[in-house]
Design a protein around this motif. Structure first.
Motif, PDB file in Angstrom:
ATOM      1  N   CYS A   1       0.832  -1.211   0.000  1.00 13.52           N
ATOM      2  CA  CYS A   1       0.000   0.000   0.000  1.00 13.52           C
ATOM      3  C   CYS A   1       0.863   1.256   0.000  1.00 13.52           C
ATOM      4  CB  CYS A   1      -0.917  -0.011   1.220  1.00 13.52           C
ATOM      5  SG  CYS A   1      -1.990   1.427   1.336  1.00 13.52           S
ATOM      6  N   ILE A   2       0.481   2.223  -0.851  1.00 12.50           N
ATOM      7  CA  ILE A   2       1.220   3.490  -0.921  1.00 12.50           C
ATOM      8  C   ILE A   2       0.435   4.633  -0.269  1.00 12.50           C
ATOM      9  CG2 ILE A   2       2.538   2.817  -2.965  1.00 12.50           C
ATOM     10  CD1 ILE A   2       0.549   4.519  -4.638  1.00 12.50           C
ATOM     11  N   GLY A   3      -0.707   4.290   0.349  1.00  9.19           N
ATOM     12  CA  GLY A   3      -1.471   5.302   1.083  1.00  9.19           C
ATOM     13  C   GLY A   3      -2.065   6.395   0.220  1.00  9.19           C
ATOM     14  N   CYS A   4      -2.398   6.062  -1.020  1.00  9.48           N
ATOM     15  CA  CYS A   4      -2.897   7.082  -1.953  1.00  9.48           C
ATOM     16  C   CYS A   4      -4.305   7.556  -1.613  1.00  9.48           C
ATOM     17  CB  CYS A   4      -2.853   6.554  -3.378  1.00  9.48           C
ATOM     18  SG  CYS A   4      -4.029   5.216  -3.697  1.00  9.48           S
ATOM     19  N   GLY A   5      -5.074   6.729  -0.905  1.00  3.38           N
ATOM     20  CA  GLY A   5      -6.418   7.121  -0.487  1.00  3.38           C
ATOM     21  C   GLY A   5      -7.513   6.911  -1.523  1.00  3.38           C
TER      22      GLY A   5
ATOM     23  N   CYS B   1      -8.970   4.180  -2.567  1.00  4.12           N
ATOM     24  CA  CYS B   1      -9.991   3.233  -2.094  1.00  4.12           C
ATOM     25  C   CYS B   1     -10.917   3.900  -1.086  1.00  4.12           C
ATOM     26  CB  CYS B   1      -9.328   1.996  -1.493  1.00  4.12           C
ATOM     27  SG  CYS B   1      -8.134   2.373  -0.194  1.00  4.12           S
TER      28      CYS B   1
ATOM     29  N   MET C   1      -3.401   2.260   4.195  1.00  2.00           N
ATOM     30  CA  MET C   1      -4.825   2.067   4.457  1.00  2.00           C
ATOM     31  C   MET C   1      -5.016   0.808   5.284  1.00  2.00           C
ATOM     32  SD  MET C   1      -7.500   3.838   3.834  1.00  2.00           S
ATOM     33  CE  MET C   1      -6.942   4.886   2.494  1.00  2.00           C
TER      34      MET C   1
ATOM     35  N   CYS D   1      -7.404   0.702  -6.967  1.00  2.00           N
ATOM     36  CA  CYS D   1      -6.093   0.554  -6.305  1.00  2.00           C
ATOM     37  C   CYS D   1      -4.982   0.373  -7.327  1.00  2.00           C
ATOM     38  CB  CYS D   1      -6.133  -0.646  -5.354  1.00  2.00           C
ATOM     39  SG  CYS D   1      -4.559  -0.900  -4.489  1.00  2.00           S
ATOM     40  N   PRO D   2      -3.950   1.232  -7.280  1.00  2.00           N
ATOM     41  CA  PRO D   2      -2.859   1.135  -8.247  1.00  2.00           C
ATOM     42  C   PRO D   2      -1.772   0.142  -7.832  1.00  2.00           C
ATOM     43  CG  PRO D   2      -2.513   3.048  -6.875  1.00  2.00           C
ATOM     44  CD  PRO D   2      -3.807   2.421  -6.410  1.00  2.00           C
ATOM     45  N   SER D   3      -1.893  -0.423  -6.636  1.00  2.00           N
ATOM     46  CA  SER D   3      -0.809  -1.256  -6.112  1.00  2.00           C
ATOM     47  C   SER D   3      -1.173  -2.720  -5.913  1.00  2.00           C
ATOM     48  CB  SER D   3      -0.326  -0.693  -4.770  1.00  2.00           C
ATOM     49  OG  SER D   3       0.155   0.607  -4.938  1.00  2.00           O
TER      50      SER D   3
ATOM     51  N   CYS E   1      -2.900  -4.250  -3.763  1.00  2.00           N
ATOM     52  CA  CYS E   1      -2.556  -4.678  -2.397  1.00  2.00           C
ATOM     53  C   CYS E   1      -3.745  -5.196  -1.608  1.00  2.00           C
ATOM     54  CB  CYS E   1      -1.889  -3.545  -1.634  1.00  2.00           C
ATOM     55  SG  CYS E   1      -2.710  -1.974  -1.757  1.00  2.00           S
ATOM     56  N   GLN E   2      -4.926  -5.211  -2.229  1.00  2.00           N
ATOM     57  CA  GLN E   2      -6.112  -5.656  -1.498  1.00  2.00           C
ATOM     58  C   GLN E   2      -6.464  -7.095  -1.849  1.00  2.00           C
ATOM     59  OE1 GLN E   2      -9.221  -2.940  -2.460  1.00  2.00           O
ATOM     60  NE2 GLN E   2      -8.065  -1.149  -1.821  1.00  2.00           N
TER      61      GLN E   2
HETATM   62  S1  SF4 Z   1      -5.976   2.389  -3.292  1.00  2.00           S
HETATM   63 FE1  SF4 Z   1      -4.526   0.710  -2.780  1.00  2.00          FE
HETATM   64  S2  SF4 Z   1      -2.525   1.757  -2.566  1.00  2.00           S
HETATM   65 FE2  SF4 Z   1      -4.118   3.340  -2.437  1.00  2.00          FE
HETATM   66  S3  SF4 Z   1      -4.537   3.567  -0.223  1.00  2.00           S
HETATM   67 FE3  SF4 Z   1      -6.021   2.073  -1.048  1.00  2.00          FE
HETATM   68  S4  SF4 Z   1      -5.088   0.061  -0.692  1.00  2.00           S
HETATM   69 FE4  SF4 Z   1      -3.450   1.597  -0.502  1.00  2.00          FE
END
Ligand code: SF4
Ligand code: SF4
Length: 101
Positions: free
Chosen positions: A26-30, A32, A72, A90-92, A94-95
């Motif tokens: 997760c890069i914490g982009c917000g 999601c 997140m 989500c760009p990563s 990670c979910q």
């Molecule tokens: S969209 Fe993905 S990368 Fe961005 S905050 Fe949510 S879980 Fe993290």
């Protein structure tokens, strides 16, 4: 049999509920957070020791100097309706989502 839900038109579908967010990816982009209307998750600080702390708490203030990034994290997983919107933005990747029996 997995739990099912219904569209307004009465069509059955299988909800894919959010079950995990990988703090390593997760890069914490917000993104999601912005698309979820169910108060399922919010940003946390991740410490060097891998501890997740929520901003605005005494715990967060205690370890603020040790926070390496924002990630997140789920706060109310029971609110998830399994719409999958968070996964699509989500760009990563990670979910993790899963159906529930
Ligand atoms: S969209 Fe993905 S990368 Fe961005 S905050 Fe949510 S879980 Fe993290
Ligand atoms: S699947 Fe839908 S309801 Fe569940 S966390 Fe993602 S956006 Fe929110």
């Amino acid at each position: 049999m997995p739990m099912v839900a219904y569209t307004r038109g009465g069509a059955e579908y299988v909800p894919e509920f959010l079950t995990n967010i990988d703090p390593e990816k997760c890069i914490g982009c917000g993104r999601c957070y912005k698309v979820c209307g169910r108060d399922v998750m919010t940003l946390h600080g991740l410490t060097e020791d891998g501890e997740m702390v929520r901003p605005g708490t005494d715990e967060y203030d205690d370890v603020e100097d040790e926070i390496i990034k924002s990630v997140m994290s789920m706060i109310h997983p029971e609110n998830c309706i399994g719409c999958g919107a968070c996964a699509r933005v989500c760009p990563s990747d990670c979910q993790t989502h899963a159906a529930v029996d």
